[in-house]
Motif scaffolding. Structure first.
Motif, PDB file in Angstrom:
ATOM      1  N   GLU A 135       0.838  -1.199   0.000  1.00 41.77           N
ATOM      2  CA  GLU A 135       0.000   0.000   0.000  1.00 41.77           C
ATOM      3  C   GLU A 135       0.874   1.251   0.000  1.00 41.77           C
ATOM      4  N   ASP A 232      -8.104   4.341  -7.390  1.00 44.07           N
ATOM      5  CA  ASP A 232      -7.737   3.813  -6.072  1.00 44.07           C
ATOM      6  C   ASP A 232      -8.674   4.325  -4.990  1.00 44.07           C
ATOM      7  N   LYS A 236     -11.491   2.192  -2.717  1.00 46.88           N
ATOM      8  CA  LYS A 236     -11.408   2.154  -1.258  1.00 46.88           C
ATOM      9  C   LYS A 236     -12.669   2.687  -0.589  1.00 46.88           C
ATOM     10  N   THR A 262      -3.509  -0.400 -10.345  1.00 47.95           N
ATOM     11  CA  THR A 262      -4.119   0.146  -9.138  1.00 47.95           C
ATOM     12  C   THR A 262      -5.392  -0.606  -8.786  1.00 47.95           C
ATOM     13  N   ASN A 266      -6.274  -3.100  -5.356  1.00 44.70           N
ATOM     14  CA  ASN A 266      -7.457  -3.015  -4.505  1.00 44.70           C
ATOM     15  C   ASN A 266      -8.237  -4.319  -4.482  1.00 44.70           C
TER      16      ASN A 266
END
Length: 624
Positions: A135, A232, A236, A262, A266
């Protein structure tokens, strides 16, 4: 590059790397490859990796269908979309290494092998540590160079960042509009710097709002990196599907590898095997170059869900000349350590050093933990001396990990020595580590003293302090103390989440009150949006299995499925053990496993043979 082979395979040509360590990687089935259909012979787990550099490889359809090949960089699976994610999101970065390291054992038969899809709490802790590293790499990768430079120049937060962080409302657009209306100028570098700081503080919702506002007001010019950053943040905050939908709106010229990489990161963070493999395949179809970052994401995913596939990723990296990074080695070291293959773990370390990559603090901590778990206390102490170095006063995180690991090897004197070095003004990590360490050493009074010290030092303690103290009572089977402490937690008004529930479940299970633990977990799941940890369910399921309580075992198994813990073999181990102990046949169990894409390993196959209602015996053969 380098090659990975089974210990039994013949030697093959490699490109400048010591092969011995990677032979160990594939030994004992740990990183075995899915080279043939095992449905007809469930005890035959893998075959040698000879010839697997060819793209014509055959896999069991329920594991990795034929679309995967090392040559074509493709993965495919029909695994469940929500097969993991047990980690608690709010653990302080780096602190996850303080968790204890014990492999979850399957119940019942002694020959049941450690299942590749089972995830113990300790393994989650290590995965959190590894995921934190990836991360951080992702955040640094998405951040603009100007923001990184600006952030290094000054530690003081900008007025814009302070404004956004302090804004209490769900929307920050009005505050941003007023900020500009008041004559404050906004530069691209300030926007980038603020986004970077919000990301580092895991304030993803506000970072997304700032990105959307800046785009709408045309404050910044969007390139592929800005689009990737938006992907991203959407993933999230709003979920993977919304992020995937957003990619379709990005101008085609900006849908570059970094955007899909990306999204892949995730998917792995959510432990969504199916979606991660779909994204990886999409990247292959778009002819993007294979990067170490993408491979490391897959390695982390399969470490958590199916360790046998690690070999496939390593072979693919060899085929495509993708050089392993420090993270690659760290993950392999940890995986070998979890299987208690200390020789293999040490060989990987030697191979890494031969490549010119030195051990960092995180790697040394992982080695020490696995040495301690294997009972190699002298080797563990030697590594701990390397971690400590000459200056114990320098880093609080160093003292925190030393407290935890010295407790793992039972060295109370060293724990006391390290705690004295930070006792006058302890950092949060050090205090939590001390509570845990004294708990491991059965010194509950000392753990309580550390908790009391911190309770008196601050206005309101973090929920983590209560959780760690509760785990001390649970580990030491002090039910009455634990009950009193639970009341204290409630009176304090602290937030109680999945990790706390897990400690409460353990407290009651260890005291023999399984039904009470079951009831508490069910209420927690019904009254909160967060789902309980995988380990919480397994603690209860394993207890019902020991009793041969099929009804309650099936009930917990069903609730695990409702919570999203599907397509995993570990719950089937527990469920089958309930049938075995009840001496009852499990009708339709093979069909249920097939529907969940579970391929029986040696342990599951042994259990299945014991609960097969239609199995052949010498008498039944005569009657037939």
């Amino acid at each position: 590059m380098w090659a990975l082979r089974r210990a039994s395979a013949n030697s093959v040509r490699v490109h400048g790397l010591n092969l011995a360590a990677f032979r160990a990687c594939a030994g004992l089935g740990t990183f075995g490859s899915h080279a043939e259909d095992k449905s007809s012979n469930p005890e035959q787990t893998t075959c040698a990796l000879d010839g697997l550099l060819s793209s014509k490889r055959c896999y069991h359809a329920a594991r990795i269908p034929s679309r995967f090949s090392a040559g074509s960089q493709t993965f495919s699976s029909r695994a469940g979309a929500k097969s993991g994610g047990e980690e608690e999101a709010d653990l302080e970065e780096g602190f996850s290494e303080l968790e204890t390291h014990e492999v979850t054992e399957t119940t019942g038969q002694g020959d049941i092998e450690d299942d590749s899809t089972s995830v113990s709490e300790s393994e989650l802790s290590d995965d959190e540590s590894l995921e934190d590293a990836l991360e951080t790499e992702l955040i640094e990768d998405l951040a603009m160079d100007s923001a990184k430079t600006e952030s290094k120049k000054k530690r003081v937060l900008s007025d814009l960042c302070k404004l956004i962080m302090d804004e209490p409302g769900h929307s920050i657009s009005d505050a941003l509009d007023k900020y500009v209306a008041d004559g404050k100028e906004l530069s691209q570098s300030e926007i980038y710097d603020t986004l970077l700081n919000l990301r580092r503080r895991k304030m993803f919702g506000k970072a997304l709002q700032l990105s959307e506002w800046a785009d709408k007001k045309k404050v910044i010019n969007f390139t592929e990196r800005e689009y990737a950053s938006r992907v991203d943040l959407i993933a999230k905050v709003q979920g993977l599907q919304k992020a995937e939908n957003y990619i379709e709106t990005i101008p085609k010229s900006y849908r570059e590898e970094v955007v899909y990489r990306t999204l892949l990161a995730n998917c792995v963070g959510a432990t969504n095997v199916k979606k991660a493999e779909e994204v990886f395949n999409k990247m292959k179809d778009l002819d993007f170059p294979l990067t170490a970052f993408a491979c490391n994401q897959l390695l982390l995913l399969y470490k958590r869900t199916d360790k046998k596939k690690i070999a496939d990723v390593l072979l693919m990296m060899e085929k495509e000349n993708v050089k392993p990074t420090r993270f690659t080695y760290q993950l392999l070291i940890d995986t070998k350590g979890q299987f208690r293959d200390i020789v293999g773990m040490d060989q990987i370390v030697e191979t890494m050093k031969a490549e010119g990559i030195e051990l960092n603090f995180r790697m040394r901590a992982t080695l020490a933990r696995h040495y301690a778990a294997a009972g190699l206390n002298e080797k563990a102490e030697a590594v701990l001396k390397e971690i400590e170095g000459d200056d114990l006063e320098a880093k609080h995180w160093k003292r925190a990990i030393l407290l935890s690991l010295y407790a793992d090897i039972g060295n109370a004197d060293q724990v006391e020595r390290v705690w004295k070095a930070c006792e006058s003004k302890p950092h949060n990590q050090e205090s939590l580590a001390a509570i845990e360490a004294f708990g491991k050493l059965k010194n509950v009074a000392k753990a309580e003293a550390v908790f009391s010290k911190m309770s008196n030092a601050v206005k309101k303690l973090s929920p983590r302090y209560y959780t760690f103290m509760l785990k001390v009572y649970a580990d030491n089977k002090m039910l009455n103390k634990g009950k009193e402490f639970l009341k204290q937690m409630g009176d304090s008004g602290c937030h109680i989440g999945p990790i706390t529930w897990d400690a409460v479940v353990k407290l009651y299970v260890d005291a023999g009150e399984v039904e009470k633990a079951d009831s508490i977990l069910q209420k927690a799941a019904q009254q909160n949006s967060q789902r309980p940890l995988f380990t919480s369910y397994m603690l209860i399921l394993d207890q019902y299995a020991k009793r041969g309580d099929i009804h309650n075992a099936e009930k917990i198994f069903h609730r695990m499925r409702q919570a999203g813990y599907v397509s995993r073999a570990r719950p089937y181990h527990g469920l089958l053990q309930a049938y075995i102990n009840a001496k009852a046949p499990a009708y339709g169990i093979r069909e249920r496993m097939k529907a969940d894409n579970i391929v029986p390993n040696k342990g599951l196959a042994a259990q299945l043979s014991l609960v097969d209602a239609f199995k052949k015996t010498s008498v039944s053969d005569l009657l037939d």
